[in-house]
Design a protein around this motif. Structure first.
Motif, mmCIF file in Angstrom:
data_model
loop_
_atom_site.group_PDB
_atom_site.id
_atom_site.type_symbol
_atom_site.label_atom_id
_atom_site.label_comp_id
_atom_site.label_asym_id
_atom_site.label_seq_id
_atom_site.Cartn_x
_atom_site.Cartn_y
_atom_site.Cartn_z
ATOM 1 N N ALA A 148 27.751 4.910 57.120
ATOM 2 C CA ALA A 148 29.189 4.619 57.159
ATOM 3 C C ALA A 148 29.462 3.240 56.582
ATOM 4 O O ALA A 148 30.429 3.054 55.817
ATOM 5 C CB ALA A 148 29.710 4.717 58.593
ATOM 6 N N MET A 149 28.611 2.274 56.895
ATOM 7 C CA MET A 149 28.803 0.920 56.397
ATOM 8 C C MET A 149 28.674 0.871 54.876
ATOM 9 O O MET A 149 29.385 0.113 54.218
ATOM 10 C CB MET A 149 27.798 -0.043 57.044
ATOM 11 N N ALA A 150 27.793 1.671 54.315
ATOM 12 C CA ALA A 150 27.629 1.699 52.858
ATOM 13 C C ALA A 150 28.931 2.135 52.190
ATOM 14 O O ALA A 150 29.355 1.546 51.189
ATOM 15 C CB ALA A 150 26.479 2.632 52.473
ATOM 16 N N MET A 210 31.476 -0.684 52.574
ATOM 17 C CA MET A 210 31.162 -1.808 51.684
ATOM 18 C C MET A 210 31.556 -1.482 50.250
ATOM 19 O O MET A 210 32.125 -2.310 49.560
ATOM 20 C CB MET A 210 29.670 -2.161 51.757
ATOM 21 N N SER A 211 31.234 -0.257 49.785
ATOM 22 C CA SER A 211 31.600 0.065 48.398
ATOM 23 C C SER A 211 33.092 0.123 48.194
ATOM 24 O O SER A 211 33.559 -0.105 47.083
ATOM 25 C CB SER A 211 30.972 1.335 47.877
ATOM 26 N N ALA A 212 33.845 0.372 49.251
ATOM 27 C CA ALA A 212 35.308 0.368 49.155
ATOM 28 C C ALA A 212 35.877 -1.051 49.272
ATOM 29 O O ALA A 212 37.084 -1.248 49.140
ATOM 30 C CB ALA A 212 35.904 1.261 50.233
ATOM 31 N N GLY A 213 35.009 -2.021 49.542
ATOM 32 C CA GLY A 213 35.466 -3.405 49.654
ATOM 33 C C GLY A 213 36.170 -3.709 50.971
ATOM 34 O O GLY A 213 36.904 -4.691 51.079
ATOM 35 N N LEU A 214 35.914 -2.892 51.986
ATOM 36 C CA LEU A 214 36.568 -3.089 53.281
ATOM 37 C C LEU A 214 35.767 -3.981 54.216
ATOM 38 O O LEU A 214 36.329 -4.590 55.133
ATOM 39 C CB LEU A 214 36.846 -1.739 53.949
ATOM 40 N N VAL A 215 34.460 -4.034 54.008
ATOM 41 C CA VAL A 215 33.606 -4.908 54.812
ATOM 42 C C VAL A 215 32.686 -5.688 53.882
ATOM 43 O O VAL A 215 32.436 -5.277 52.741
ATOM 44 C CB VAL A 215 32.766 -4.140 55.864
ATOM 45 N N VAL A 216 32.186 -6.790 54.386
ATOM 46 C CA VAL A 216 31.172 -7.578 53.692
ATOM 47 C C VAL A 216 29.976 -7.697 54.619
ATOM 48 O O VAL A 216 30.102 -7.548 55.833
ATOM 49 C CB VAL A 216 31.701 -8.977 53.285
ATOM 50 N N ARG A 247 38.941 -8.245 54.814
ATOM 51 C CA ARG A 247 40.317 -8.739 54.869
ATOM 52 C C ARG A 247 40.760 -8.714 56.323
ATOM 53 O O ARG A 247 40.102 -8.138 57.187
ATOM 54 C CB ARG A 247 41.247 -7.833 54.048
ATOM 55 N N GLY A 248 41.906 -9.302 56.571
ATOM 56 C CA GLY A 248 42.450 -9.292 57.923
ATOM 57 C C GLY A 248 42.843 -7.885 58.359
ATOM 58 O O GLY A 248 43.168 -7.041 57.516
ATOM 59 N N PRO A 249 42.822 -7.610 59.660
ATOM 60 C CA PRO A 249 43.165 -6.274 60.165
ATOM 61 C C PRO A 249 44.576 -5.833 59.781
ATOM 62 O O PRO A 249 44.841 -4.643 59.661
ATOM 63 C CB PRO A 249 43.037 -6.402 61.684
ATOM 64 N N GLU A 250 45.460 -6.792 59.559
ATOM 65 C CA GLU A 250 46.830 -6.456 59.162
ATOM 66 C C GLU A 250 46.900 -6.021 57.696
ATOM 67 O O GLU A 250 47.900 -5.448 57.259
ATOM 68 C CB GLU A 250 47.781 -7.633 59.410
ATOM 69 N N ASP A 251 45.820 -6.237 56.948
ATOM 70 C CA ASP A 251 45.783 -5.904 55.523
ATOM 71 C C ASP A 251 44.909 -4.693 55.206
ATOM 72 O O ASP A 251 44.639 -4.403 54.041
ATOM 73 C CB ASP A 251 45.284 -7.104 54.715
ATOM 74 N N ILE A 252 44.443 -4.011 56.229
ATOM 75 C CA ILE A 252 43.607 -2.824 56.039
ATOM 76 C C ILE A 252 44.296 -1.656 56.732
ATOM 77 O O ILE A 252 44.585 -1.727 57.929
ATOM 78 C CB ILE A 252 42.193 -3.025 56.616
ATOM 79 N N ASN A 253 44.546 -0.585 55.975
ATOM 80 C CA ASN A 253 45.213 0.566 56.580
ATOM 81 C C ASN A 253 44.251 1.731 56.787
ATOM 82 O O ASN A 253 43.175 1.786 56.189
ATOM 83 C CB ASN A 253 46.462 0.969 55.784
ATOM 84 N N VAL A 254 44.664 2.633 57.647
ATOM 85 C CA VAL A 254 43.829 3.775 58.023
ATOM 86 C C VAL A 254 43.542 4.673 56.822
ATOM 87 O O VAL A 254 42.435 5.200 56.689
ATOM 88 C CB VAL A 254 44.486 4.568 59.176
ATOM 89 N N GLN A 275 39.822 7.466 53.286
ATOM 90 C CA GLN A 275 39.579 7.872 51.908
ATOM 91 C C GLN A 275 38.181 7.514 51.429
ATOM 92 O O GLN A 275 37.602 8.239 50.629
ATOM 93 C CB GLN A 275 40.627 7.271 50.972
ATOM 94 N N CYS A 276 37.629 6.419 51.923
ATOM 95 C CA CYS A 276 36.284 6.046 51.475
ATOM 96 C C CYS A 276 35.196 6.804 52.231
ATOM 97 O O CYS A 276 34.056 6.834 51.792
ATOM 98 C CB CYS A 276 36.065 4.534 51.577
ATOM 99 N N SER A 277 35.547 7.431 53.344
ATOM 100 C CA SER A 277 34.530 8.099 54.150
ATOM 101 C C SER A 277 34.651 9.623 54.147
ATOM 102 O O SER A 277 33.723 10.304 54.566
ATOM 103 C CB SER A 277 34.571 7.577 55.583
#
Length: 132
Positions: free
Chosen positions: A45-47, A50-56, A69-76, A81-83
């Motif tokens: 899941a982390m892979a 990461m490829s979607a640029g949601l986590v580092v 990014r901040g939690p206010e800048d990431i939507n469901v 969509q990345c998973s």
């Protein structure tokens, strides 16, 4: 539309990372213990995240994962969509599976409208809102 375990886990991981944002990088072992999912499954899941640029990530003893990014800048929607292969309500809306009857299908506009409603709803729900 059926959200799979992979999609639900990705969302749960992101919620957990948002909850523990002040802790810095979070290890997969800690995520696994809190989410009650195997470390191996969470690594996959982390892979995707990461490829979607949601986590580092950071390697090493004090490494792990954190939100990009901040939690206010990431939507469901972007998390799912990345998973998920797709979150479209019917298979004829998949980009990989164009419907050969699209030009004569009278129900296609209904499915497109439903897809738009779903995407609008999920796009307007941020991690910050889920934490409230």
């Amino acid at each position: 539309m059926m959200i799979t375990t992979k999609g639900r886990n990705a969302l749960n991981v992101m919620i957990d990372l948002a909850q523990h944002r002040e802790d810095g990088y979070v290890s997969v072992a800690d995520l696994s213990a809190r989410i009650l999912e195997s470390q191996k499954y969470l690594e996959a899941a982390m892979a995707s995240l990461m490829s979607a640029g949601l986590v580092v990530s950071l390697r090493g003893k004090s490494g792990g994962y954190m939100l990009a990014r901040g939690p206010e800048d990431i939507n469901v929607a972007e998390i799912l969509q990345c998973s998920e292969t797709t979150i479209a309500p019917v298979s004829c809306l998949y980009a990989e599976n164009p419907c050969e009857r699209a030009d004569i299908c009278l129900s296609l506009p209904l499915w497109k409208e439903l897809d738009d409603v779903i995407m609008t709803f999920l796009s307007n729900k941020t991690l910050a809102e889920l934490l409230k």
